[in-house]
Design a protein around this motif. Structure first.
Motif, short mmCIF file in Angstrom:
data_model
loop_
_atom_site.label_atom_id
_atom_site.label_comp_id
_atom_site.label_asym_id
_atom_site.label_seq_id
_atom_site.Cartn_x
_atom_site.Cartn_y
_atom_site.Cartn_z
N ASP A 198 1.27 17.47 -6.74
CA ASP A 198 1.39 17.68 -8.18
C ASP A 198 1.09 16.44 -9.01
OD1 ASP A 198 2.26 20.33 -7.71
OD2 ASP A 198 4.31 19.61 -7.40
N PHE A 199 0.66 15.37 -8.38
CA PHE A 199 0.38 14.11 -9.08
C PHE A 199 1.62 13.61 -9.84
CE2 PHE A 199 -3.64 16.34 -8.65
CZ PHE A 199 -4.35 15.42 -7.92
N ALA A 200 2.80 13.84 -9.25
CA ALA A 200 4.05 13.36 -9.84
C ALA A 200 4.41 11.97 -9.32
CB ALA A 200 5.18 14.34 -9.55
N PHE A 201 3.82 11.57 -8.21
CA PHE A 201 4.03 10.27 -7.58
C PHE A 201 5.51 9.98 -7.31
CE2 PHE A 201 0.36 9.85 -10.61
CZ PHE A 201 -0.61 10.14 -9.67
N PRO A 202 6.22 10.93 -6.69
CA PRO A 202 7.65 10.73 -6.45
C PRO A 202 7.89 9.59 -5.46
CG PRO A 202 6.86 12.60 -5.19
CD PRO A 202 5.72 12.16 -6.09
N GLY A 203 8.83 8.74 -5.79
CA GLY A 203 9.20 7.65 -4.90
C GLY A 203 8.26 6.47 -4.91
N VAL A 204 7.17 6.53 -5.66
CA VAL A 204 6.24 5.41 -5.73
C VAL A 204 6.83 4.40 -6.72
CG1 VAL A 204 3.90 4.66 -6.31
CG2 VAL A 204 4.26 6.87 -5.19
N PRO A 205 6.96 3.14 -6.31
CA PRO A 205 7.61 2.15 -7.19
C PRO A 205 6.73 1.76 -8.39
CG PRO A 205 6.72 1.06 -5.28
CD PRO A 205 6.52 2.54 -5.06
N ASP A 206 7.38 1.23 -9.41
CA ASP A 206 6.64 0.85 -10.61
C ASP A 206 5.89 -0.47 -10.46
OD1 ASP A 206 8.63 -1.05 -10.83
OD2 ASP A 206 9.35 -0.36 -12.78
N THR A 207 5.81 -0.98 -9.24
CA THR A 207 5.08 -2.23 -8.98
C THR A 207 3.58 -2.00 -8.81
OG1 THR A 207 5.52 -1.96 -6.62
CG2 THR A 207 7.05 -3.36 -7.87
N LEU A 209 0.47 11.13 8.01
CA LEU A 209 1.10 10.61 9.23
C LEU A 209 0.12 10.57 10.40
CD1 LEU A 209 4.61 12.29 8.92
CD2 LEU A 209 4.03 9.87 8.55
N ALA A 210 -0.79 11.54 10.46
CA ALA A 210 -1.82 11.51 11.51
C ALA A 210 -2.70 10.28 11.32
CB ALA A 210 -2.65 12.78 11.47
N GLY A 211 -3.06 9.97 10.10
CA GLY A 211 -3.83 8.76 9.82
C GLY A 211 -3.06 7.51 10.19
N TYR A 240 0.86 -1.20 0.00
CA TYR A 240 0.00 0.00 0.00
C TYR A 240 0.89 1.24 0.00
CZ TYR A 240 -3.23 3.59 1.71
OH TYR A 240 -3.98 4.74 1.85
N TRP A 241 0.61 2.14 -0.92
CA TRP A 241 1.28 3.44 -1.01
C TRP A 241 0.22 4.52 -1.02
CZ3 TRP A 241 6.63 4.23 -1.45
CH2 TRP A 241 7.38 3.06 -1.49
N ALA A 242 0.52 5.65 -0.40
CA ALA A 242 -0.46 6.74 -0.35
C ALA A 242 0.23 8.06 -0.65
CB ALA A 242 -1.11 6.78 1.02
N THR A 243 -0.50 8.92 -1.37
CA THR A 243 -0.04 10.28 -1.60
C THR A 243 -1.13 11.25 -1.16
OG1 THR A 243 -0.92 10.39 -3.86
CG2 THR A 243 1.35 9.59 -3.61
N ASP A 244 -0.70 12.44 -0.80
CA ASP A 244 -1.63 13.51 -0.45
C ASP A 244 -0.84 14.81 -0.48
OD1 ASP A 244 -4.58 13.66 0.86
OD2 ASP A 244 -3.32 15.29 1.62
N ALA A 245 -1.52 15.92 -0.62
CA ALA A 245 -0.85 17.23 -0.57
C ALA A 245 -0.28 17.50 0.82
CB ALA A 245 -1.82 18.33 -0.97
N SER A 246 -0.77 16.79 1.84
CA SER A 246 -0.31 16.99 3.21
C SER A 246 0.25 15.70 3.80
CB SER A 246 -1.47 17.48 4.09
OG SER A 246 -1.10 17.45 5.45
N GLN A 292 6.17 5.11 2.94
CA GLN A 292 5.24 4.86 1.84
C GLN A 292 4.08 5.86 1.83
OE1 GLN A 292 6.13 0.23 2.41
NE2 GLN A 292 4.29 0.61 1.23
N LEU A 293 4.17 6.85 2.69
CA LEU A 293 3.20 7.95 2.75
C LEU A 293 3.90 9.19 2.21
CD1 LEU A 293 1.88 7.22 6.35
CD2 LEU A 293 0.92 6.44 4.16
N ILE A 294 3.52 9.60 1.02
CA ILE A 294 4.30 10.58 0.26
C ILE A 294 3.53 11.87 0.03
CG2 ILE A 294 5.42 10.97 -1.97
CD1 ILE A 294 5.91 7.92 -2.04
N GLU A 295 4.16 12.98 0.40
CA GLU A 295 3.57 14.28 0.10
C GLU A 295 3.71 14.55 -1.39
OE1 GLU A 295 4.09 18.92 1.38
OE2 GLU A 295 4.47 17.36 2.86
N ASP A 296 2.58 14.83 -2.03
CA ASP A 296 2.58 15.02 -3.48
C ASP A 296 1.35 15.82 -3.87
OD1 ASP A 296 2.90 14.83 -6.25
OD2 ASP A 296 2.12 12.80 -6.35
#
Length: 181
Positions: free
Chosen positions: A72-81, A49-51, A38-44, A66-70
């Motif tokens: 811009d919908f760039a998905f930085p650091g999210v693996p290609d899996t 982290l609170a979740g 499971y990977w998650a992105t959000d603007a915050s 695996q909780l990534i601030e994003d």
């Protein structure tokens, strides 16, 4: 989770939860998926982290990396899996170009089988004005909560085949599944 399972999500798959907020879906998906899937992105990231701290039954099953601030919908650091992605109640809060950008950037995931997303729709004749959805929510073409015309949704998705789901969703949103063309 039911919509994701209907789209083929199984415990061995890898899920990207876009606009995950405080892990409202994550608290269910983390326990369903194999650890690390499971990977998650959000603007915050603070909200993610609170979740992680408050919503997960077993926080050890999800690495905070695996909780990534994003924003811009760039998905930085999210693996290609990633095999499945979801953006539930995200695009109603953002300009229409964000939807197109997210779809374009999701194309970089070679294993992506399905992307589930929700939008508010308005009839063509009423798309340029405020529109009262069936449940009473008033949506707008130029400010949140935003609506789109269904042809606009399809036009923003070149290279994707979109299927509209008929299940009833909160506040009258419409669920679509995008699969590669």
């Amino acid at each position: 989770m039911a919509a994701l399972r209907d789209a083929g999500l199984a415990p061995h798959h890898h899920l990207l939860d876009i606009g995950a907020g405080a892990l409202r879906l994550g608290c269910k998906a983390v326990g369903y998926l194999a650890p690390g899937h499971y990977w998650a992105t959000d603007a915050s990231r603070a909200l993610l982290l609170a979740g992680h701290a408050r919503e997960l039954e077993d926080p050890a099953r999800l690495d905070p990396a695996q909780l990534i601030e994003d924003g811009d919908f760039a998905f930085p650091g999210v693996p290609d899996t990633i095999t499945h992605a979801i953006a539930f109640a995200v695009f109603a809060h953002l300009p229409g170009e964000c939807f197109a950008l997210a779809l374009a950037n999701l194309a970089r995931f070679p294993r992506l089988e399905a992307f589930l997303f929700t939008v508010f729709l308005a009839p063509d004749a009423l798309a340029h004005t405020a529109y009262r959805q069936a449940d009473g929510v008033v949506t707008h073409p130029d400010r949140p909560p935003r609506h789109l015309r269904e042809p606009e949704v399809h036009d923003a998705a070149p290279g994707w085949v979109l299927t509209r789901d008929d299940r009833l969703l909160p506040r009258g949103q419409v669920l679509f599944t995008a699969r590669r063309d």
